[in-house]
Design a protein around this motif. Structure first.
Motif, PDB file in Angstrom:
ATOM      1  N   ALA A 133     -13.424  10.309  39.366  1.00 54.04           N
ATOM      2  CA  ALA A 133     -12.198   9.781  39.947  1.00 54.04           C
ATOM      3  C   ALA A 133     -11.442  10.824  40.752  1.00 54.04           C
ATOM      4  O   ALA A 133     -10.585  10.486  41.551  1.00 54.04           O
ATOM      5  N   LEU A 134     -11.743  12.118  40.561  1.00 51.08           N
ATOM      6  CA  LEU A 134     -11.066  13.148  41.343  1.00 51.08           C
ATOM      7  C   LEU A 134     -11.541  13.115  42.787  1.00 51.08           C
ATOM      8  O   LEU A 134     -10.768  13.320  43.711  1.00 51.08           O
ATOM      9  N   GLU A 135     -12.839  12.883  42.990  1.00 47.88           N
ATOM     10  CA  GLU A 135     -13.391  12.870  44.331  1.00 47.88           C
ATOM     11  C   GLU A 135     -13.571  11.451  44.844  1.00 47.88           C
ATOM     12  O   GLU A 135     -13.522  11.193  46.027  1.00 47.88           O
ATOM     13  N   ASN A 136     -13.778  10.523  43.932  1.00 50.24           N
ATOM     14  CA  ASN A 136     -14.030   9.142  44.321  1.00 50.24           C
ATOM     15  C   ASN A 136     -13.339   8.253  43.301  1.00 50.24           C
ATOM     16  O   ASN A 136     -13.543   8.395  42.110  1.00 50.24           O
ATOM     17  N   ASP A 137     -12.523   7.342  43.765  1.00 50.64           N
ATOM     18  CA  ASP A 137     -11.751   6.510  42.841  1.00 50.64           C
ATOM     19  C   ASP A 137     -12.583   5.411  42.199  1.00 50.64           C
ATOM     20  O   ASP A 137     -12.026   4.573  41.499  1.00 50.64           O
ATOM     21  N   ASP A 138     -13.869   5.373  42.424  1.00 49.33           N
ATOM     22  CA  ASP A 138     -14.731   4.363  41.809  1.00 49.33           C
ATOM     23  C   ASP A 138     -15.123   4.823  40.408  1.00 49.33           C
ATOM     24  O   ASP A 138     -15.916   5.760  40.255  1.00 49.33           O
ATOM     25  N   PRO A 139     -14.609   4.201  39.340  1.00 52.97           N
ATOM     26  CA  PRO A 139     -14.957   4.647  37.987  1.00 52.97           C
ATOM     27  C   PRO A 139     -16.428   4.450  37.645  1.00 52.97           C
ATOM     28  O   PRO A 139     -16.912   5.037  36.684  1.00 52.97           O
ATOM     29  N   SER A 140     -17.136   3.607  38.413  1.00 48.78           N
ATOM     30  CA  SER A 140     -18.556   3.414  38.122  1.00 48.78           C
ATOM     31  C   SER A 140     -19.375   4.653  38.442  1.00 48.78           C
ATOM     32  O   SER A 140     -20.536   4.739  38.060  1.00 48.78           O
ATOM     33  N   LYS A 141     -18.789   5.622  39.150  1.00 50.16           N
ATOM     34  CA  LYS A 141     -19.495   6.862  39.480  1.00 50.16           C
ATOM     35  C   LYS A 141     -19.057   8.026  38.597  1.00 50.16           C
ATOM     36  O   LYS A 141     -19.434   9.170  38.851  1.00 50.16           O
ATOM     37  N   MET A 142     -18.286   7.749  37.568  1.00 45.10           N
ATOM     38  CA  MET A 142     -17.736   8.845  36.775  1.00 45.10           C
ATOM     39  C   MET A 142     -18.775   9.371  35.782  1.00 45.10           C
ATOM     40  O   MET A 142     -19.725   8.672  35.407  1.00 45.10           O
ATOM     41  N   VAL A 143     -18.574  10.608  35.379  1.00 48.46           N
ATOM     42  CA  VAL A 143     -19.374  11.257  34.349  1.00 48.46           C
ATOM     43  C   VAL A 143     -18.417  11.682  33.243  1.00 48.46           C
ATOM     44  O   VAL A 143     -17.553  12.535  33.454  1.00 48.46           O
ATOM     45  N   MET A 144     -18.569  11.058  32.089  1.00 49.87           N
ATOM     46  CA  MET A 144     -17.682  11.342  30.961  1.00 49.87           C
ATOM     47  C   MET A 144     -18.351  12.341  30.021  1.00 49.87           C
ATOM     48  O   MET A 144     -19.491  12.121  29.592  1.00 49.87           O
ATOM     49  N   VAL A 145     -17.664  13.443  29.749  1.00 51.62           N
ATOM     50  CA  VAL A 145     -18.164  14.438  28.804  1.00 51.62           C
ATOM     51  C   VAL A 145     -17.539  14.142  27.443  1.00 51.62           C
ATOM     52  O   VAL A 145     -16.313  14.188  27.284  1.00 51.62           O
ATOM     53  N   LEU A 146     -18.379  13.806  26.492  1.00 50.85           N
ATOM     54  CA  LEU A 146     -17.937  13.481  25.137  1.00 50.85           C
ATOM     55  C   LEU A 146     -18.480  14.561  24.214  1.00 50.85           C
ATOM     56  O   LEU A 146     -19.703  14.728  24.102  1.00 50.85           O
ATOM     57  N   ALA A 147     -17.597  15.319  23.581  1.00 50.32           N
ATOM     58  CA  ALA A 147     -18.010  16.452  22.750  1.00 50.32           C
ATOM     59  C   ALA A 147     -17.556  16.231  21.318  1.00 50.32           C
ATOM     60  O   ALA A 147     -16.566  15.547  21.052  1.00 50.32           O
ATOM     61  N   ALA A 148     -18.300  16.827  20.402  1.00 50.49           N
ATOM     62  CA  ALA A 148     -17.968  16.751  18.977  1.00 50.49           C
ATOM     63  C   ALA A 148     -18.134  18.137  18.365  1.00 50.49           C
ATOM     64  O   ALA A 148     -19.019  18.909  18.755  1.00 50.49           O
ATOM     65  N   THR A 149     -17.269  18.448  17.410  1.00 50.40           N
ATOM     66  CA  THR A 149     -17.354  19.750  16.751  1.00 50.40           C
ATOM     67  C   THR A 149     -16.745  19.668  15.364  1.00 50.40           C
ATOM     68  O   THR A 149     -15.853  18.851  15.107  1.00 50.40           O
ATOM     69  N   ASN A 150     -17.256  20.512  14.481  1.00 52.44           N
ATOM     70  CA  ASN A 150     -16.663  20.694  13.154  1.00 52.44           C
ATOM     71  C   ASN A 150     -15.789  21.943  13.084  1.00 52.44           C
ATOM     72  O   ASN A 150     -15.123  22.172  12.072  1.00 52.44           O
ATOM     73  N   PHE A 151     -15.821  22.755  14.162  1.00 51.79           N
ATOM     74  CA  PHE A 151     -15.039  24.003  14.204  1.00 51.79           C
ATOM     75  C   PHE A 151     -14.229  24.037  15.495  1.00 51.79           C
ATOM     76  O   PHE A 151     -14.544  24.804  16.412  1.00 51.79           O
ATOM     77  N   PRO A 152     -13.196  23.241  15.606  1.00 51.18           N
ATOM     78  CA  PRO A 152     -12.431  23.215  16.868  1.00 51.18           C
ATOM     79  C   PRO A 152     -11.707  24.512  17.154  1.00 51.18           C
ATOM     80  O   PRO A 152     -11.411  24.821  18.315  1.00 51.18           O
ATOM     81  N   TRP A 153     -11.393  25.299  16.124  1.00 46.64           N
ATOM     82  CA  TRP A 153     -10.675  26.562  16.331  1.00 46.64           C
ATOM     83  C   TRP A 153     -11.539  27.630  16.979  1.00 46.64           C
ATOM     84  O   TRP A 153     -11.022  28.660  17.399  1.00 46.64           O
ATOM     85  N   ASP A 154     -12.858  27.411  17.067  1.00 41.86           N
ATOM     86  CA  ASP A 154     -13.745  28.377  17.710  1.00 41.86           C
ATOM     87  C   ASP A 154     -14.020  28.051  19.176  1.00 41.86           C
ATOM     88  O   ASP A 154     -14.735  28.796  19.854  1.00 41.86           O
ATOM     89  N   ILE A 155     -13.490  26.958  19.695  1.00 43.84           N
ATOM     90  CA  ILE A 155     -13.770  26.542  21.068  1.00 43.84           C
ATOM     91  C   ILE A 155     -12.933  27.365  22.043  1.00 43.84           C
ATOM     92  O   ILE A 155     -11.785  27.732  21.765  1.00 43.84           O
ATOM     93  N   ASP A 156     -13.523  27.651  23.210  1.00 46.52           N
ATOM     94  CA  ASP A 156     -12.833  28.423  24.233  1.00 46.52           C
ATOM     95  C   ASP A 156     -11.607  27.658  24.757  1.00 46.52           C
ATOM     96  O   ASP A 156     -11.617  26.430  24.842  1.00 46.52           O
ATOM     97  N   GLU A 157     -10.565  28.417  25.116  1.00 49.25           N
ATOM     98  CA  GLU A 157      -9.325  27.780  25.558  1.00 49.25           C
ATOM     99  C   GLU A 157      -9.524  26.984  26.837  1.00 49.25           C
ATOM    100  O   GLU A 157      -8.942  25.888  27.005  1.00 49.25           O
ATOM    101  N   ALA A 158     -10.337  27.492  27.776  1.00 52.04           N
ATOM    102  CA  ALA A 158     -10.557  26.773  29.037  1.00 52.04           C
ATOM    103  C   ALA A 158     -11.300  25.460  28.801  1.00 52.04           C
ATOM    104  O   ALA A 158     -11.021  24.447  29.453  1.00 52.04           O
TER     105      ALA A 158
END
Length: 487
Positions: free
Chosen positions: A339-364
């Motif tokens: 949606a940042l480059e193209n407003d068509d949601p059918s072209k989107m790529v969704m990153v879905l992440a899971a973790t048991n240690f969220p405090w170890d994830i990088d700030e960025a």
């Protein structure tokens, strides 16, 4: 008469026949048959003579079969089809001194069919044969491919494949193949294997409890696909969602349900997918992953245990190679929001992440995963629902009280509840085979083992199986969500 010669000649005759050397095979068969005939004349024992005559009869039958094969092969070499068609061709040619043009392959096939019909006089007068033999040349010129039964098998498949490749059929859109030009084919194949399914077939109803998490995931991922006109501009879809929670609470099931409800391609990525022993290849894998995701868009990239791939940078034990992989992952994630480059949601790529240690994830990375939701332990009603789902294929006794069991398993995760149900369902079998020998156990029928699960079975199971999540761990998750949660 030497019996060894008879056996040797019979063996050679059969070997030559199997190898396709039928001329030599017939010579050996004729010789061995004559030898057995002479040997039978010299025998005085009637019983032995009958046995040898039986052997001779079997070899004679094999000899006739070989002769039949040779006759069939000779018939293929015959020029009769061309001779039959020659008068028709000569009648159409104005100058007899000029040779007619060569017969196309389609015409030759029709000629062969015509010759077969003429060579079988008993079928010549049938309507099917008359229709087949009438006007073979004109029909062959009009639509020769339709006259060839083998043509569909030989070339129809290729034409069909070409049609699929051109994208003419609507059902082939999902089956398009990524063009890995510029990348190692092994890298492309390894990532293609991580496409779990274009429809994992896991729905919201298959997941017990977690209503808040399902509601948020619908808004973050599913609704933009259903209402593309609304999710534009400042309402653009979320680029990434992070699921935080104890182990065994259903984070992977939620990711598959998201892919199913959206109808997106589902990439299941782990640390082994994006690492390589060669320098610089891990970064290429990360870039290739997101390029393939854009190609197969709309796509859901599920990265399980993301803390193992993108941990906090700047620590003393961080390696240079892992830092480059993290940098490439952050760069790709910042530009994957369709949606940042193209407003068509059918072209989107969704990153879905899971973790048991969220405090170890990088700030960025935490900033790029815009929605951060907590997947808690199942509630009282959720535990009852989980018990019903796990025990739907098991017969329960009348004294089993699921509400009471749900109270006793407070603090258990979804995986712990599944283990409790599995162990309790095996208690009846353990009682039945106790004290039996292996032979008696194998002799038991299926009906003898189909005994209902009782409340006593659950009581014994709960004494053996404890919960896997401690109260201190839950406090850490709640403290992190209070500081960094985005629900």
């Amino acid at each position: 008469m030497n019996l060894a010669d008879i056996c040797d000649n019979a063996k050679k005759g059969r070997e030559y026949a199997l190898l396709g050397n039928y001329d030599s095979s017939i010579v050996y068969y004729q010789g061995v048959i004559q030898q057995i005939h002479k040997h039978c004349q010299s025998l005085r024992d009637p019983a032995l003579k009958v046995k040898w005559q039986q052997v001779r009869q079997e070899l004679t039958e094999e000899y006739e079969q070989v002769k039949g094969i040779m006759g069939t092969l000779e018939s293929f070499k015959s020029e009769k089809p061309v001779d039959i068609l020659t008068p028709q061709l000569e009648e159409k040619v104005e100058d007899p001194a000029v040779w007619p043009p060569p017969t196309p392959a389609e015409h030759r096939y029709v000629c062969l069919c015509m010759w077969n019909s003429l060579s079988e006089p008993q079928k010549k007068d049938s309507p099917a044969m008359q229709h087949r033999g009438a006007g073979p040349v004109s029909r062959g010129q009009g639509n020769p491919k339709s006259e060839r039964p083998g043509y569909k098998d030989a070339r129809g498949t290729k034409a069909k494949d070409d049609k699929k490749g051109s994208g003419e059929t609507p059902g082939d859109v999902e089956q398009k193949k990524f063009d890995g030009t510029g990348y190692d084919s092994d890298l492309v194949d390894s990532l293609e294997r991580d496409i779990v399914s274009r429809n994992p077939n896991v729905h919201w109803d298959d997941i017990a409890d977690l209503e808040d998490a399902k509601k948020l995931l619908r808004e973050a991922v599913v609704l933009p696909m259903w209402m593309p006109d609304f999710f534009k501009g400042i309402r653009r879809p979320w680029k990434g969602v992070l699921m935080v929670g104890p182990p065994g609470t259903g984070k992977t099931m939620l990711a598959k349900a998201v892919a199913t409800e959206c109808g997106t391609t589902f990439f299941n990525v782990s640390s082994s997918t994006l690492t390589s022993k060669y320098r610089g290849e891990s970064e290429k894998l990360v870039r290739l992953l997101f390029e393939m995701a854009r190609f197969y868009a709309p796509t859901t990239i599920f990265i399980d245990e993301i803390d193992s791939i993108c941990g906090r940078r700047g620590t003393s034990d961080e390696h240079e190679a892992s830092r480059r992989v993290k940098s490439e992952l952050l760069i790709q994630m910042d530009g994957v929001g369709g949606a940042l480059e193209n407003d068509d949601p059918s072209k989107m790529v969704m990153v879905l992440a899971a973790t048991n240690f969220p405090w170890d994830i990088d700030e960025a990375l935490r900033r790029r995963l815009e929605k951060r939701i907590y997947i808690p332990l199942p509630t009282a009603s959720g535990r009852v629902e989980l018990l019903k789902i796990n025990l739907r294929e098991v017969e329960l006794a009348a004294d089993v009280d699921l509400d009471l069991i749900a109270e006793k398993i407070e603090g258990y995760s979804g995986a712990d509840i599944t283990n409790v149900c599995r162990d309790a369902s095996m208690m009846a079998m353990r009682r039945r085979i106790q004290g039996l020998s292996p032979e008696e156990i194998r002799a038991l029928s299926k009906d003898e083992l189909q005994m209902p699960v009782t409340m006593e079975d659950f009581t014994l199971t709960l004494k053996k199986i404890s919960k896997s999540v401690s109260a201190a761990d839950l406090e850490k998750y709640e403290a992190w969500m209070a500081e960094f949660g985005s629900v």
